[in-house]
Every structure is written in C-alpha cells, then in structure tokens.
Design a protein around this motif. Structure first.
Motif, PDB file in Angstrom:
ATOM      1  N   THR A   1       0.842  -1.191   0.000  1.00 41.29           N
ATOM      2  CA  THR A   1       0.000   0.000   0.000  1.00 41.29           C
ATOM      3  C   THR A   1       0.874   1.237   0.000  1.00 41.29           C
ATOM      4  O   THR A   1       1.683   1.425   0.917  1.00 41.29           O
ATOM      5  CB  THR A   1      -0.918   0.024   1.236  1.00 41.29           C
ATOM      6  OG1 THR A   1      -1.734  -1.158   1.248  1.00 41.29           O
ATOM      7  CG2 THR A   1      -1.813   1.254   1.232  1.00 41.29           C
ATOM      8  N   LEU A   2       0.739   2.066  -1.016  1.00 43.68           N
ATOM      9  CA  LEU A   2       1.538   3.286  -1.092  1.00 43.68           C
ATOM     10  C   LEU A   2       0.940   4.376  -0.217  1.00 43.68           C
ATOM     11  O   LEU A   2      -0.281   4.547  -0.167  1.00 43.68           O
ATOM     12  CB  LEU A   2       1.618   3.783  -2.536  1.00 43.68           C
ATOM     13  CG  LEU A   2       2.797   3.265  -3.375  1.00 43.68           C
ATOM     14  CD1 LEU A   2       2.766   1.750  -3.479  1.00 43.68           C
ATOM     15  CD2 LEU A   2       2.791   3.893  -4.758  1.00 43.68           C
ATOM     16  N   VAL A   3       1.801   5.083   0.495  1.00 42.47           N
ATOM     17  CA  VAL A   3       1.362   6.214   1.320  1.00 42.47           C
ATOM     18  C   VAL A   3       2.194   7.437   0.964  1.00 42.47           C
ATOM     19  O   VAL A   3       3.389   7.342   0.683  1.00 42.47           O
ATOM     20  CB  VAL A   3       1.468   5.913   2.831  1.00 42.47           C
ATOM     21  CG1 VAL A   3       0.546   4.772   3.221  1.00 42.47           C
ATOM     22  CG2 VAL A   3       2.895   5.605   3.241  1.00 42.47           C
ATOM     23  N   GLU A   4       1.533   8.582   0.981  1.00 46.80           N
ATOM     24  CA  GLU A   4       2.162   9.857   0.657  1.00 46.80           C
ATOM     25  C   GLU A   4       2.423  10.650   1.937  1.00 46.80           C
ATOM     26  O   GLU A   4       1.717  10.492   2.937  1.00 46.80           O
ATOM     27  CB  GLU A   4       1.263  10.666  -0.279  1.00 46.80           C
ATOM     28  CG  GLU A   4       0.918   9.968  -1.586  1.00 46.80           C
ATOM     29  CD  GLU A   4       2.038  10.017  -2.612  1.00 46.80           C
ATOM     30  OE1 GLU A   4       3.004  10.786  -2.397  1.00 46.80           O
ATOM     31  OE2 GLU A   4       1.943   9.304  -3.634  1.00 46.80           O
ATOM     32  N   ILE A   5       3.429  11.509   1.900  1.00 48.21           N
ATOM     33  CA  ILE A   5       3.773  12.315   3.078  1.00 48.21           C
ATOM     34  C   ILE A   5       3.710  13.810   2.798  1.00 48.21           C
ATOM     35  O   ILE A   5       3.963  14.625   3.681  1.00 48.21           O
ATOM     36  CB  ILE A   5       5.178  11.944   3.602  1.00 48.21           C
ATOM     37  CG1 ILE A   5       6.237  12.117   2.505  1.00 48.21           C
ATOM     38  CG2 ILE A   5       5.185  10.536   4.157  1.00 48.21           C
ATOM     39  CD1 ILE A   5       7.656  11.880   2.983  1.00 48.21           C
ATOM     40  N   GLY A   6       3.353  14.186   1.581  1.00 44.03           N
ATOM     41  CA  GLY A   6       3.329  15.587   1.217  1.00 44.03           C
ATOM     42  C   GLY A   6       2.240  16.385   1.903  1.00 44.03           C
ATOM     43  O   GLY A   6       2.295  17.625   1.919  1.00 44.03           O
ATOM     44  N   ASN A   7       1.242  15.691   2.468  1.00 44.97           N
ATOM     45  CA  ASN A   7       0.132  16.394   3.121  1.00 44.97           C
ATOM     46  C   ASN A   7       0.397  16.666   4.601  1.00 44.97           C
ATOM     47  O   ASN A   7      -0.436  17.292   5.270  1.00 44.97           O
ATOM     48  CB  ASN A   7      -1.154  15.573   3.001  1.00 44.97           C
ATOM     49  CG  ASN A   7      -1.062  14.237   3.736  1.00 44.97           C
ATOM     50  OD1 ASN A   7       0.011  13.640   3.797  1.00 44.97           O
ATOM     51  ND2 ASN A   7      -2.171  13.771   4.279  1.00 44.97           N
ATOM     52  N   LEU A   8       1.540  16.222   5.122  1.00 43.16           N
ATOM     53  CA  LEU A   8       1.826  16.430   6.538  1.00 43.16           C
ATOM     54  C   LEU A   8       2.250  17.875   6.778  1.00 43.16           C
ATOM     55  O   LEU A   8       3.025  18.437   6.006  1.00 43.16           O
ATOM     56  CB  LEU A   8       2.934  15.483   7.017  1.00 43.16           C
ATOM     57  CG  LEU A   8       2.673  13.992   6.877  1.00 43.16           C
ATOM     58  CD1 LEU A   8       3.849  13.210   7.448  1.00 43.16           C
ATOM     59  CD2 LEU A   8       1.384  13.578   7.565  1.00 43.16           C
ATOM     60  N   PRO A   9       1.781  18.499   7.854  1.00 45.15           N
ATOM     61  CA  PRO A   9       2.206  19.875   8.157  1.00 45.15           C
ATOM     62  C   PRO A   9       3.675  19.913   8.565  1.00 45.15           C
ATOM     63  O   PRO A   9       4.272  18.883   8.891  1.00 45.15           O
ATOM     64  CB  PRO A   9       1.293  20.277   9.314  1.00 45.15           C
ATOM     65  CG  PRO A   9       0.909  18.987   9.965  1.00 45.15           C
ATOM     66  CD  PRO A   9       0.838  17.975   8.860  1.00 45.15           C
ATOM     67  N   LEU A  10       4.222  21.103   8.564  1.00 48.50           N
ATOM     68  CA  LEU A  10       5.609  21.282   8.991  1.00 48.50           C
ATOM     69  C   LEU A  10       5.738  20.940  10.475  1.00 48.50           C
ATOM     70  O   LEU A  10       4.942  21.393  11.296  1.00 48.50           O
ATOM     71  CB  LEU A  10       6.042  22.725   8.745  1.00 48.50           C
ATOM     72  CG  LEU A  10       7.501  23.061   9.079  1.00 48.50           C
ATOM     73  CD1 LEU A  10       8.438  22.311   8.149  1.00 48.50           C
ATOM     74  CD2 LEU A  10       7.726  24.571   8.963  1.00 48.50           C
ATOM     75  N   PHE A  11       6.749  20.142  10.803  1.00 49.72           N
ATOM     76  CA  PHE A  11       6.959  19.737  12.188  1.00 49.72           C
ATOM     77  C   PHE A  11       7.343  20.944  13.036  1.00 49.72           C
ATOM     78  O   PHE A  11       8.281  21.673  12.720  1.00 49.72           O
ATOM     79  CB  PHE A  11       8.056  18.677  12.272  1.00 49.72           C
ATOM     80  CG  PHE A  11       8.343  18.201  13.673  1.00 49.72           C
ATOM     81  CD1 PHE A  11       7.428  17.430  14.358  1.00 49.72           C
ATOM     82  CD2 PHE A  11       9.518  18.558  14.312  1.00 49.72           C
ATOM     83  CE1 PHE A  11       7.675  17.004  15.655  1.00 49.72           C
ATOM     84  CE2 PHE A  11       9.788  18.140  15.605  1.00 49.72           C
ATOM     85  CZ  PHE A  11       8.857  17.355  16.271  1.00 49.72           C
ATOM     86  N   THR A  12       6.601  21.134  14.135  1.00 48.37           N
ATOM     87  CA  THR A  12       6.815  22.299  14.989  1.00 48.37           C
ATOM     88  C   THR A  12       7.089  21.927  16.442  1.00 48.37           C
ATOM     89  O   THR A  12       7.162  22.811  17.296  1.00 48.37           O
ATOM     90  CB  THR A  12       5.583  23.215  14.959  1.00 48.37           C
ATOM     91  OG1 THR A  12       4.419  22.453  15.338  1.00 48.37           O
ATOM     92  CG2 THR A  12       5.371  23.795  13.567  1.00 48.37           C
ATOM     93  N   LYS A  13       7.217  20.643  16.739  1.00 51.82           N
ATOM     94  CA  LYS A  13       7.440  20.170  18.105  1.00 51.82           C
ATOM     95  C   LYS A  13       6.424  20.773  19.082  1.00 51.82           C
ATOM     96  O   LYS A  13       6.786  21.522  19.991  1.00 51.82           O
ATOM     97  CB  LYS A  13       8.867  20.472  18.569  1.00 51.82           C
ATOM     98  CG  LYS A  13       9.296  19.571  19.732  1.00 51.82           C
ATOM     99  CD  LYS A  13      10.743  19.783  20.105  1.00 51.82           C
ATOM    100  CE  LYS A  13      10.912  20.987  20.987  1.00 51.82           C
ATOM    101  NZ  LYS A  13      12.245  21.055  21.627  1.00 51.82           N
ATOM    102  N   PRO A  14       5.148  20.448  18.911  1.00 53.15           N
ATOM    103  CA  PRO A  14       4.123  21.010  19.807  1.00 53.15           C
ATOM    104  C   PRO A  14       4.371  20.593  21.245  1.00 53.15           C
ATOM    105  O   PRO A  14       4.670  19.430  21.529  1.00 53.15           O
ATOM    106  CB  PRO A  14       2.813  20.423  19.270  1.00 53.15           C
ATOM    107  CG  PRO A  14       3.223  19.214  18.487  1.00 53.15           C
ATOM    108  CD  PRO A  14       4.573  19.518  17.932  1.00 53.15           C
ATOM    109  N   THR A  15       4.246  21.527  22.165  1.00 55.38           N
ATOM    110  CA  THR A  15       4.594  21.261  23.564  1.00 55.38           C
ATOM    111  C   THR A  15       3.704  20.205  24.201  1.00 55.38           C
ATOM    112  O   THR A  15       4.145  19.452  25.066  1.00 55.38           O
ATOM    113  CB  THR A  15       4.511  22.559  24.384  1.00 55.38           C
ATOM    114  OG1 THR A  15       3.206  23.133  24.223  1.00 55.38           O
ATOM    115  CG2 THR A  15       5.562  23.555  23.921  1.00 55.38           C
ATOM    116  N   GLU A  16       2.455  20.124  23.795  1.00 56.42           N
ATOM    117  CA  GLU A  16       1.537  19.135  24.372  1.00 56.42           C
ATOM    118  C   GLU A  16       1.578  17.810  23.613  1.00 56.42           C
ATOM    119  O   GLU A  16       0.817  16.898  23.917  1.00 56.42           O
ATOM    120  CB  GLU A  16       0.108  19.696  24.370  1.00 56.42           C
ATOM    121  CG  GLU A  16      -0.059  20.952  25.195  1.00 56.42           C
ATOM    122  CD  GLU A  16       0.284  20.732  26.660  1.00 56.42           C
ATOM    123  OE1 GLU A  16      -0.013  19.637  27.188  1.00 56.42           O
ATOM    124  OE2 GLU A  16       0.870  21.642  27.279  1.00 56.42           O
TER     125      GLU A  16
END
Length: 202
Positions: free
Chosen positions: A35-50
């Motif tokens: 099963t192919l999965v795409e990663i282009g739709n992921l938001p920019l990683f921001t290290k959310p504190t919670e």
C-alpha cells in the motif's frame, strides 16, 4: 500474505521514486499487499509542547503499525534525503513510535548515476536513532540510477538485471519480515527506551 507500506519519500508530483514503488506494488502483487502512502500532506513539524499530533500523522502512524514492514523509496537532494521525508520521520518519532522494531527496506531512484546512495546511507542513520529504532534490512541497497530512462510507457523496469536484483531483495525482505516477527522479546523495552528519549536535553 504480508502487508507492506510503500512510503513515497518525496512530495514531488512526478517522481520516479513513486513510480518505483508503483512498480513494486504491481510486480509483487501475488507475494505481498503493498500500500503506497504519501507524506506531502503532513504539516511542517513544529514540536508542539503538548505533543498533540495532526490527524494525518496519527493515521500514517496507524498504517505503519498495522503493516508487517515498510519500504521507503527516497530521492537524493544535495547528498541528503528530502526535507519532506525528514519532516515525516520527525512527526513519527514524537510521542508515537510506529517504527520501533519495524522491518524496513530502503530503496531509491535518482536521475544521475548514484541512485540516491548518499541519501540512503543518511536514511539508515536516521532510522537507527533511538526514537525510531527501526530494524533495517542489511545489505539491501537498491540504487536505481538514470531513473528517467528506467521505465517504459507501461511503468515497467526495462533493465532485466535491475528487475532480477529487485526480485531477489524483495524475497529477502519477505524472509527478513518473518525472522523479525520472531524477535520481539525486547520490544516493550525498546518502546520504553524510545519514549524516554528527551528532546529537551540534546
């Protein structure tokens, strides 16, 4: 039949790495469910504190957790993996740990002669990080060079030697997944070790 995630390591709309995974999906359909999965739709990683994760990240993690193994196909940009792939791996090691002890096979395609060799080496190092701790299949480089000429109009690899190499590696990966499934005695410990890695004390 083994379930495999084919992770497209780029957000490019026209990628020979996606094309390579599509070939694998069809060529080995009788041996595994890919099963192919795409990663282009992921938001920019921001290290959310919670450590509140986007739904797209959680869904991707669940997909990986439910698979027997993962094949990552990466291009090479400036001797490194694409930023979008690193972004995905950052999310997938921040409060969730789907790659811990997960069998992974690394492949790659590039327009030049090196076939993403440096990017693959870097990806191995990243996947070995304590927060990811994947089980990377050893001695399994698949370097598809001059990838714009590697496929015919039907999406088939035209070089029979490359086809033979990929068939051998894929069969090895099936065996590697089976062997790895029997090596879970330390999985809970490895999971806790990943969870205990501090992002604040680096």
């Amino acid at each position: 039949m083994k379930k495999i995630v084919g992770l497209v390591g780029t957000n490019s709309e026209h990628s020979t790495n996606r094309q390579l995974l599509q070939y694998i999906e069809k060529h080995f359909a009788q041996k595994a469910e890919v099963t192919l999965v795409e990663i282009g739709n992921l938001p920019l990683f921001t290290k959310p504190t919670e450590k509140t994760l986007p739904d797209a990240v959680r869904q991707l993690a669940l997909t990986i957790e439910g698979a027997d193994g993962v094949i990552i196909s990466t291009p090479e940009y400036d001797h490194a993996i694409p930023a979008v792939l690193l972004n995905a791996l950052n999310w997938l090691s921040y409060g969730i740990y789907p790659f811990v002890d997960k069998p992974v096979m690394i492949i790659g395609a590039s327009y030049g002669t090196l076939g993403s060799s440096r990017a693959q080496a870097q990806l191995r190092q990243i996947l070995d990080a304590p927060e990811l701790k994947a089980r990377i299949m050893p001695s399994s480089e698949f370097l598809l060079s001059h990838s714009l000429q590697a496929f015919n109009e039907a999406g088939q690899l035209v070089n029979p030697d490359m086809v033979a190499q990929l068939e051998g590696l894929f069969q090895d990966f099936l065996i590697f997944m089976e062997i790895t499934s029997q090596l879970g005695n330390a999985h809970e410990v490895n999971q806790k070790l990943a969870e205990n890695v501090s992002w604040e004390n680096r």
